[in-house]
Scaffold this active site. Structure first.
Site, PDB file in Angstrom:
ATOM      1  N   SER A  61      21.123  91.347  37.364  1.00  0.00           N
ATOM      2  CA  SER A  61      21.437  90.034  36.803  1.00  0.00           C
ATOM      3  C   SER A  61      22.112  89.205  37.905  1.00  0.00           C
ATOM      4  O   SER A  61      21.838  89.382  39.089  1.00  0.00           O
ATOM      5  CB  SER A  61      22.342  90.237  35.574  1.00  0.00           C
ATOM      6  OG  SER A  61      22.642  89.019  34.961  1.00  0.00           O
ATOM      7  N   LYS A  65      19.061  84.872  33.433  1.00  0.00           N
ATOM      8  CA  LYS A  65      20.010  85.974  33.661  1.00  0.00           C
ATOM      9  C   LYS A  65      20.838  86.254  32.398  1.00  0.00           C
ATOM     10  O   LYS A  65      21.161  87.409  32.113  1.00  0.00           O
ATOM     11  CB  LYS A  65      20.921  85.664  34.849  1.00  0.00           C
ATOM     12  CG  LYS A  65      20.188  85.493  36.199  1.00  0.00           C
ATOM     13  CD  LYS A  65      19.512  86.752  36.679  1.00  0.00           C
ATOM     14  CE  LYS A  65      19.044  86.647  38.135  1.00  0.00           C
ATOM     15  NZ  LYS A  65      18.286  87.813  38.594  1.00  0.00           N
TER      16      LYS A  65
HETATM   17  C1  HXC Z   1      11.220  72.214  41.650  1.00  0.00           C
HETATM   18  C2  HXC Z   1       9.732  73.977  41.837  1.00  0.00           C
HETATM   19  C3  HXC Z   1      10.304  74.351  43.101  1.00  0.00           C
HETATM   20  C4  HXC Z   1      11.382  73.537  43.601  1.00  0.00           C
HETATM   21  C5  HXC Z   1       8.703  75.735  42.629  1.00  0.00           C
HETATM   22  N1  HXC Z   1       8.764  74.882  41.606  1.00  0.00           N
HETATM   23  N2  HXC Z   1       9.639  75.454  43.559  1.00  0.00           N
HETATM   24  N3  HXC Z   1      10.191  72.936  41.127  1.00  0.00           N
HETATM   25  N4  HXC Z   1      11.800  72.485  42.847  1.00  0.00           N
HETATM   26  N5  HXC Z   1      11.984  73.807  44.782  1.00  0.00           N
HETATM   27  C6  HXC Z   1       7.872  74.827  40.446  1.00  0.00           C
HETATM   28  C7  HXC Z   1       6.454  74.495  40.891  1.00  0.00           C
HETATM   29  O1  HXC Z   1       6.298  73.111  41.123  1.00  0.00           O
HETATM   30  C8  HXC Z   1       5.638  75.005  39.719  1.00  0.00           C
HETATM   31  O2  HXC Z   1       5.656  74.114  38.645  1.00  0.00           O
HETATM   32  C9  HXC Z   1       6.413  76.235  39.289  1.00  0.00           C
HETATM   33  O3  HXC Z   1       7.748  76.109  39.812  1.00  0.00           O
HETATM   34  C10 HXC Z   1       5.803  77.500  39.846  1.00  0.00           C
HETATM   35  O4  HXC Z   1       5.747  77.392  41.249  1.00  0.00           O
HETATM   36  P1  HXC Z   1       4.777  78.297  42.128  1.00  0.00           P
HETATM   37  O5  HXC Z   1       5.114  78.062  43.555  1.00  0.00           O
HETATM   38  O6  HXC Z   1       3.374  78.125  41.693  1.00  0.00           O
HETATM   39  O7  HXC Z   1       5.208  79.762  41.644  1.00  0.00           O
HETATM   40  P2  HXC Z   1       5.149  81.131  42.390  1.00  0.00           P
HETATM   41  O8  HXC Z   1       4.221  81.087  43.574  1.00  0.00           O
HETATM   42  O9  HXC Z   1       4.905  82.139  41.365  1.00  0.00           O
HETATM   43  O10 HXC Z   1       6.622  81.287  43.014  1.00  0.00           O
HETATM   44  C11 HXC Z   1       7.726  81.572  42.173  1.00  0.00           C
HETATM   45  C12 HXC Z   1       8.968  80.891  42.706  1.00  0.00           C
HETATM   46  C13 HXC Z   1       9.172  81.196  44.181  1.00  0.00           C
HETATM   47  C14 HXC Z   1      10.171  81.374  41.870  1.00  0.00           C
HETATM   48  C15 HXC Z   1       8.835  79.396  42.530  1.00  0.00           C
HETATM   49  O11 HXC Z   1      10.329  80.566  44.665  1.00  0.00           O
HETATM   50  C16 HXC Z   1       9.211  82.667  44.453  1.00  0.00           C
HETATM   51  O12 HXC Z   1       8.177  83.310  44.539  1.00  0.00           O
HETATM   52  N6  HXC Z   1      10.349  83.273  44.627  1.00  0.00           N
HETATM   53  C17 HXC Z   1      10.480  84.736  44.824  1.00  0.00           C
HETATM   54  C18 HXC Z   1      11.559  85.072  45.753  1.00  0.00           C
HETATM   55  C19 HXC Z   1      12.881  84.494  45.386  1.00  0.00           C
HETATM   56  O13 HXC Z   1      13.002  83.381  44.886  1.00  0.00           O
HETATM   57  N7  HXC Z   1      13.919  85.238  45.641  1.00  0.00           N
HETATM   58  C20 HXC Z   1      15.263  84.758  45.440  1.00  0.00           C
HETATM   59  C21 HXC Z   1      15.842  85.310  44.227  1.00  0.00           C
HETATM   60  S1  HXC Z   1      17.523  84.852  44.264  1.00  0.00           S
HETATM   61  P3  HXC Z   1       4.479  73.031  38.369  1.00  0.00           P
HETATM   62  O14 HXC Z   1       4.892  72.282  37.157  1.00  0.00           O
HETATM   63  O15 HXC Z   1       4.389  72.172  39.596  1.00  0.00           O
HETATM   64  O16 HXC Z   1       3.225  73.828  38.156  1.00  0.00           O
HETATM   65  C22 HXC Z   1      18.221  85.282  42.868  1.00  0.00           C
HETATM   66  C23 HXC Z   1      19.703  85.131  42.853  1.00  0.00           C
HETATM   67  C24 HXC Z   1      20.149  84.554  41.569  1.00  0.00           C
HETATM   68  O17 HXC Z   1      17.599  85.676  41.966  1.00  0.00           O
HETATM   69  C25 HXC Z   1      21.525  83.962  41.641  1.00  0.00           C
HETATM   70  C26 HXC Z   1      21.561  82.668  42.318  1.00  0.00           C
HETATM   71  C27 HXC Z   1      22.723  81.791  42.102  1.00  0.00           C
END
Ligand code: HXC
Length: 273
Positions: A146, A164
């Site tokens: 989480s 979360k």
């Molecule tokens: C606004 C966004 C965006 C951004 C993506 N989206 N990035 N919207 N601002 N910066 C939107 C897109 O426009 C799309 O909506 C939708 O999210 C899906 O985006 P995709 O790129 O097609 O999705 P996908 O390729 O599956 O990627 C998922 C992801 C990406 C979450 C967006 O960042 C990812 O793969 N992350 C994995 C690794 C990661 O993030 N690790 C860190 C975890 S940290 P639309 O409407 O345009 O279709 C963590 C810590 C938590 O968990 C605690 C933190 C405080």
């Protein structure tokens, strides 16, 4: 790879860990391997999983990479069967895969919000459900990753906070439903962790922003991956045999101050770009 533990605590156990191609989950995988567990690394990027598994094998451990996206329940179930065919029943399952980006709720699309719910919350549900029929009888451990955002509302993180918070309640509920099967189910809730994908996405670039972030943490520093891995190890070991349905914060005390500094910093960095 230093550890406060060094006792072969997980000898002969099979640990399946999602999102273990990098960051916190990768360090957990390495830590568990050092303690004698066979590791199945599950992630959507097959290459990343295999590289992480090969690194563990190079250290003398036993590991395999298995490709699957936690959002796809059927593929995930197949991957878990494949993992279990190779390394046996699952003793430990860690749902670590997560997604994040910085965005204000006012402009985030529904699909953006849903994507993080899908990866984090539904992904955790899919992971534990895929593991359930393959768990070692009477002594298995489930652990969710989480975040302190499950209890600390944080600007630009509405999707993550909601996901979360859902994970925490899922874990607490499963700890009741599945206890009779001998399954313990817990979660860890880290604050900021150094050298992770999450911090790369969220961390401020400048010295002043970084100081601002740390001013919201009593210990004035981010966690190290090793510290998170040690908590995971404790919870999945016999040392935690009566801990069930608990979410443990590991955040340098951030939960006691709230996350206004962090949220304001994220909001400002978003508005500056
Ligand atoms: C606004 C966004 C965006 C951004 C993506 N989206 N990035 N919207 N601002 N910066 C939107 C897109 O426009 C799309 O909506 C939708 O999210 C899906 O985006 P995709 O790129 O097609 O999705 P996908 O390729 O599956 O990627 C998922 C992801 C990406 C979450 C967006 O960042 C990812 O793969 N992350 C994995 C690794 C990661 O993030 N690790 C860190 C975890 S940290 P639309 O409407 O345009 O279709 C963590 C810590 C938590 O968990 C605690 C933190 C405080």
């Amino acid at each position: 790879m230093s550890s406060v533990f060094n006792a072969n605590l997980l000898a002969g156990q099979h640990a399946v860990i999602t999102g273990a191609g990098s960051g916190i989950n990768k360090r957990i995988a390495e830590r568990f391997a050092i303690q004698g567990a066979c590791i199945s690394i599950v992630g959507r990027n097959a290459g990343k999983c295999e590289v992480a598994a090969a690194e563990i094998r190079a250290l003398g451990g036993t590991a395999q990479g298995v490709a699957a996206d936690v959002r796809d329940a059927d593929t995930l179930a197949d991957a878990f069967h494949q993992a279990s065919d190779a390394f046996g029943p699952i003793d430990i399952c860690i749902a670590g895969a997560a997604g994040n980006f910085v965005a204000e709720a006012a402009t985030m699309s529904t699909n953006g919000f849903r994507t993080v719910i899908d990866i984090d919350l539904i992904g955790t549900f899919n992971t534990f459900r895929a593991a359930l029929p393959l768990l070692r009888e009477k002594r298995a451990n489930l652990l969710a990753v989480s975040a302190v955002q499950s209890a600390l509302p944080t600007a630009t993180q509405a999707h993550v906070c909601a996901a979360k918070a859902g994970i925490d309640m899922l874990v607490r509920t499963l700890s009741i439903e599945w206890a009779a099967r001998g399954v313990r189910c817990n979660a860890i809730a880290p604050g900021p962790v150094a050298d992770t994908e999450g911090m790369k996405r969220l961390a401020p670039s400048g010295e002043a922003s970084w100081r601002r972030l740390l001013s919201g943490i009593p210990m004035r520093r981010a966690a190290e991956c090793d510290e998170i891995a040690d908590l995971a190890l404790f919870l999945c070991s016999g040392a935690a045999s009566y801990i069930n349905g608990t979410v443990i914060a590991i955040d340098g005390g951030q939960s006691n101050l709230g996350s206004q500094q962090f949220g304001d910093m994220l909001l400002d960095s978003l508005r500056e770009t």
